[in-house]
Motif scaffolding. Structure first.
Motif, PDB file in Angstrom:
ATOM      1  N   LEU A 167       6.110  20.774  -0.653  1.00 46.16           N
ATOM      2  CA  LEU A 167       4.659  20.580  -0.703  1.00 46.16           C
ATOM      3  C   LEU A 167       4.079  21.022   0.638  1.00 46.16           C
ATOM      4  O   LEU A 167       4.519  20.554   1.689  1.00 46.16           O
ATOM      5  N   PRO A 168       3.099  21.944   0.600  1.00 41.09           N
ATOM      6  CA  PRO A 168       2.489  22.351   1.865  1.00 41.09           C
ATOM      7  C   PRO A 168       1.643  21.213   2.430  1.00 41.09           C
ATOM      8  O   PRO A 168       1.105  20.390   1.689  1.00 41.09           O
ATOM      9  N   LEU A 169       1.541  21.167   3.737  1.00 35.12           N
ATOM     10  CA  LEU A 169       0.671  20.187   4.375  1.00 35.12           C
ATOM     11  C   LEU A 169      -0.751  20.718   4.357  1.00 35.12           C
ATOM     12  O   LEU A 169      -0.984  21.927   4.287  1.00 35.12           O
ATOM     13  N   SER A 170      -1.722  19.834   4.437  1.00 32.77           N
ATOM     14  CA  SER A 170      -3.126  20.244   4.451  1.00 32.77           C
ATOM     15  C   SER A 170      -3.463  20.845   5.810  1.00 32.77           C
ATOM     16  O   SER A 170      -2.707  20.710   6.783  1.00 32.77           O
ATOM     17  N   ASN A 171      -4.615  21.490   5.894  1.00 31.25           N
ATOM     18  CA  ASN A 171      -5.068  22.055   7.173  1.00 31.25           C
ATOM     19  C   ASN A 171      -5.207  20.961   8.230  1.00 31.25           C
ATOM     20  O   ASN A 171      -4.888  21.181   9.398  1.00 31.25           O
ATOM     21  N   LEU A 172      -5.679  19.787   7.831  1.00 32.79           N
ATOM     22  CA  LEU A 172      -5.795  18.673   8.790  1.00 32.79           C
ATOM     23  C   LEU A 172      -4.428  18.238   9.294  1.00 32.79           C
ATOM     24  O   LEU A 172      -4.255  17.927  10.464  1.00 32.79           O
ATOM     25  N   ASP A 173      -3.446  18.207   8.383  1.00 34.21           N
ATOM     26  CA  ASP A 173      -2.088  17.847   8.795  1.00 34.21           C
ATOM     27  C   ASP A 173      -1.552  18.830   9.824  1.00 34.21           C
ATOM     28  O   ASP A 173      -0.811  18.454  10.731  1.00 34.21           O
ATOM     29  N   LEU A 174      -1.914  20.106   9.672  1.00 34.94           N
ATOM     30  CA  LEU A 174      -1.420  21.130  10.584  1.00 34.94           C
ATOM     31  C   LEU A 174      -2.148  21.115  11.923  1.00 34.94           C
ATOM     32  O   LEU A 174      -1.575  21.487  12.945  1.00 34.94           O
ATOM     33  N   ILE A 175      -3.402  20.681  11.930  1.00 33.95           N
ATOM     34  CA  ILE A 175      -4.215  20.692  13.159  1.00 33.95           C
ATOM     35  C   ILE A 175      -3.968  19.442  14.010  1.00 33.95           C
ATOM     36  O   ILE A 175      -3.805  19.523  15.219  1.00 33.95           O
ATOM     37  N   LEU A 176      -3.933  18.292  13.342  1.00 38.88           N
ATOM     38  CA  LEU A 176      -3.814  17.025  14.069  1.00 38.88           C
ATOM     39  C   LEU A 176      -2.371  16.780  14.498  1.00 38.88           C
ATOM     40  O   LEU A 176      -1.441  17.173  13.802  1.00 38.88           O
ATOM     41  N   PRO A 177      -2.189  16.124  15.628  1.00 40.80           N
ATOM     42  CA  PRO A 177      -0.815  15.781  16.037  1.00 40.80           C
ATOM     43  C   PRO A 177      -0.225  14.750  15.075  1.00 40.80           C
ATOM     44  O   PRO A 177      -0.953  13.924  14.531  1.00 40.80           O
ATOM     45  N   PRO A 178       1.081  14.792  14.858  1.00 42.81           N
ATOM     46  CA  PRO A 178       1.689  13.817  13.945  1.00 42.81           C
ATOM     47  C   PRO A 178       1.594  12.405  14.515  1.00 42.81           C
ATOM     48  O   PRO A 178       1.741  12.198  15.715  1.00 42.81           O
ATOM     49  N   ILE A 179       1.312  11.456  13.639  1.00 44.90           N
ATOM     50  CA  ILE A 179       1.233  10.055  14.062  1.00 44.90           C
ATOM     51  C   ILE A 179       2.037   9.196  13.091  1.00 44.90           C
ATOM     52  O   ILE A 179       2.198   9.538  11.926  1.00 44.90           O
ATOM     53  N   ASP A 180       2.551   8.118  13.600  1.00 44.03           N
ATOM     54  CA  ASP A 180       3.210   7.120  12.770  1.00 44.03           C
ATOM     55  C   ASP A 180       2.283   5.922  12.655  1.00 44.03           C
ATOM     56  O   ASP A 180       1.715   5.474  13.650  1.00 44.03           O
ATOM     57  N   VAL A 181       2.133   5.431  11.454  1.00 40.10           N
ATOM     58  CA  VAL A 181       1.303   4.261  11.224  1.00 40.10           C
ATOM     59  C   VAL A 181       2.219   3.076  10.996  1.00 40.10           C
ATOM     60  O   VAL A 181       3.097   3.123  10.137  1.00 40.10           O
ATOM     61  N   GLY A 182       2.046   2.032  11.789  1.00 40.68           N
ATOM     62  CA  GLY A 182       2.839   0.820  11.632  1.00 40.68           C
ATOM     63  C   GLY A 182       2.015  -0.263  10.978  1.00 40.68           C
ATOM     64  O   GLY A 182       0.854  -0.464  11.310  1.00 40.68           O
ATOM     65  N   VAL A 183       2.604  -0.963  10.029  1.00 42.01           N
ATOM     66  CA  VAL A 183       1.927  -2.047   9.341  1.00 42.01           C
ATOM     67  C   VAL A 183       2.820  -3.277   9.413  1.00 42.01           C
ATOM     68  O   VAL A 183       4.033  -3.186   9.237  1.00 42.01           O
ATOM     69  N   PHE A 184       2.218  -4.425   9.673  1.00 40.98           N
ATOM     70  CA  PHE A 184       2.955  -5.676   9.833  1.00 40.98           C
ATOM     71  C   PHE A 184       2.352  -6.704   8.883  1.00 40.98           C
ATOM     72  O   PHE A 184       1.185  -7.049   9.002  1.00 40.98           O
ATOM     73  N   PHE A 185       3.125  -7.165   7.888  1.00 39.55           N
ATOM     74  CA  PHE A 185       2.661  -8.162   6.931  1.00 39.55           C
ATOM     75  C   PHE A 185       3.447  -9.453   7.118  1.00 39.55           C
ATOM     76  O   PHE A 185       4.651  -9.419   7.345  1.00 39.55           O
ATOM     77  N   CYS A 186       2.755 -10.586   6.991  1.00 38.66           N
ATOM     78  CA  CYS A 186       3.403 -11.897   7.076  1.00 38.66           C
ATOM     79  C   CYS A 186       3.078 -12.678   5.812  1.00 38.66           C
ATOM     80  O   CYS A 186       1.933 -12.674   5.366  1.00 38.66           O
ATOM     81  N   TYR A 187       4.087 -13.334   5.276  1.00 43.45           N
ATOM     82  CA  TYR A 187       3.884 -14.151   4.087  1.00 43.45           C
ATOM     83  C   TYR A 187       4.505 -15.516   4.300  1.00 43.45           C
ATOM     84  O   TYR A 187       5.584 -15.635   4.863  1.00 43.45           O
ATOM     85  N   ASN A 188       3.832 -16.528   3.811  1.00 41.42           N
ATOM     86  CA  ASN A 188       4.347 -17.888   3.864  1.00 41.42           C
ATOM     87  C   ASN A 188       5.213 -18.097   2.628  1.00 41.42           C
ATOM     88  O   ASN A 188       4.731 -17.978   1.512  1.00 41.42           O
ATOM     89  N   ASN A 189       6.475 -18.413   2.828  1.00 40.55           N
ATOM     90  CA  ASN A 189       7.374 -18.561   1.686  1.00 40.55           C
ATOM     91  C   ASN A 189       7.771 -20.015   1.421  1.00 40.55           C
ATOM     92  O   ASN A 189       8.803 -20.271   0.826  1.00 40.55           O
ATOM     93  N   LYS A 190       6.960 -20.963   1.875  1.00 44.85           N
ATOM     94  CA  LYS A 190       7.298 -22.370   1.677  1.00 44.85           C
ATOM     95  C   LYS A 190       7.368 -22.734   0.196  1.00 44.85           C
ATOM     96  O   LYS A 190       8.131 -23.600  -0.190  1.00 44.85           O
ATOM     97  N   ASN A 191       6.570 -22.080  -0.635  1.00 42.35           N
ATOM     98  CA  ASN A 191       6.560 -22.392  -2.060  1.00 42.35           C
ATOM     99  C   ASN A 191       7.458 -21.447  -2.855  1.00 42.35           C
ATOM    100  O   ASN A 191       7.480 -21.494  -4.067  1.00 42.35           O
ATOM    101  N   THR A 192       8.163 -20.581  -2.185  1.00 43.42           N
ATOM    102  CA  THR A 192       9.040 -19.622  -2.850  1.00 43.42           C
ATOM    103  C   THR A 192      10.483 -20.085  -2.716  1.00 43.42           C
ATOM    104  O   THR A 192      10.966 -20.290  -1.616  1.00 43.42           O
ATOM    105  N   PRO A 193      11.176 -20.238  -3.841  1.00 45.09           N
ATOM    106  CA  PRO A 193      12.559 -20.694  -3.764  1.00 45.09           C
ATOM    107  C   PRO A 193      13.549 -19.583  -3.386  1.00 45.09           C
ATOM    108  O   PRO A 193      14.738 -19.831  -3.311  1.00 45.09           O
ATOM    109  N   MET A 194      13.065 -18.375  -3.109  1.00 47.22           N
ATOM    110  CA  MET A 194      13.953 -17.247  -2.802  1.00 47.22           C
ATOM    111  C   MET A 194      14.515 -17.365  -1.394  1.00 47.22           C
ATOM    112  O   MET A 194      13.818 -17.747  -0.463  1.00 47.22           O
ATOM    113  N   SER A 195      15.767 -17.004  -1.248  1.00 48.72           N
ATOM    114  CA  SER A 195      16.362 -16.907   0.079  1.00 48.72           C
ATOM    115  C   SER A 195      15.951 -15.570   0.690  1.00 48.72           C
ATOM    116  O   SER A 195      15.443 -14.676  -0.010  1.00 48.72           O
ATOM    117  N   PHE A 196      16.172 -15.419   1.980  1.00 52.90           N
ATOM    118  CA  PHE A 196      15.846 -14.156   2.644  1.00 52.90           C
ATOM    119  C   PHE A 196      16.633 -13.010   2.010  1.00 52.90           C
ATOM    120  O   PHE A 196      16.096 -11.949   1.736  1.00 52.90           O
TER     121      PHE A 196
END
Length: 147
Positions: free
Chosen positions: A32-61
């Motif tokens: 798949l070719p990259l878009s013109n914006l993908d080719l112009i802009l420097p590559p970046i990594d996006v980091g996402v951090f999610f937290c969930y409360n598992n007190k009501n979940t019987p699942m183990s890690f």
């Protein structure tokens, strides 16, 4: 866990497992070719951090990790580009090779209670430890166990 000399909260994150999760169904290799914006802009990594409360979940890690890997493998069937990798084509330009290389999946544990993190100022307390650096491919996922 403690406070370092600069007043920042210090804690350790220990990686317990690393593997690659690919789509559950085979995918035909294609470019798949990259878009013109993908080719112009420097590559970046996006980091996402999610937290969930598992007190009501019987699942183990461990069972939660298995569920997440299975769900990721199924999602990559529809979102197959995330399981590919960016490589140079014959012209030397970056293109996305959709080859089901897979997504790096990291399991880790931290020696801190989640409530002690300053999520309003993540640079102060998280310091890049909870969002992994992308090594290969397009996407990396880290699942974290806190005290």
């Amino acid at each position: 866990m403690g406070v370092n000399g600069k007043g920042k909260l210090s804690f350790r994150v220990r990686v317990t497992n690393e593997e690659v999760v690919a789509a559950v169904l085979p995918i035909q290799d294609h470019w798949l070719p990259l878009s013109n914006l993908d080719l112009i802009l420097p590559p970046i990594d996006v980091g996402v951090f999610f937290c969930y409360n598992n007190k009501n979940t019987p699942m183990s890690f461990g069972s939660m990790v298995v569920s997440l890997k299975n769900a990721l493998a199924q999602a990559l069937v529809s979102y197959y580009a995330f399981a590919g990798e960016v490589l140079q084509n014959s012209m030397g330009e970056p293109e996305l090779l959709c080859n089901n290389r897979g997504v790096d999946f990291v399991e880790a544990e931290a020696d801190i209670d989640l409530q002690n993190l300053n999520l309003y100022n993540p640079d102060e307390s998280i310091e890049g430890k909870l969002v992994p650096k992308k090594k290969h491919g397009v996407l990396t996922v880290q699942v974290q166990l806190f005290q």
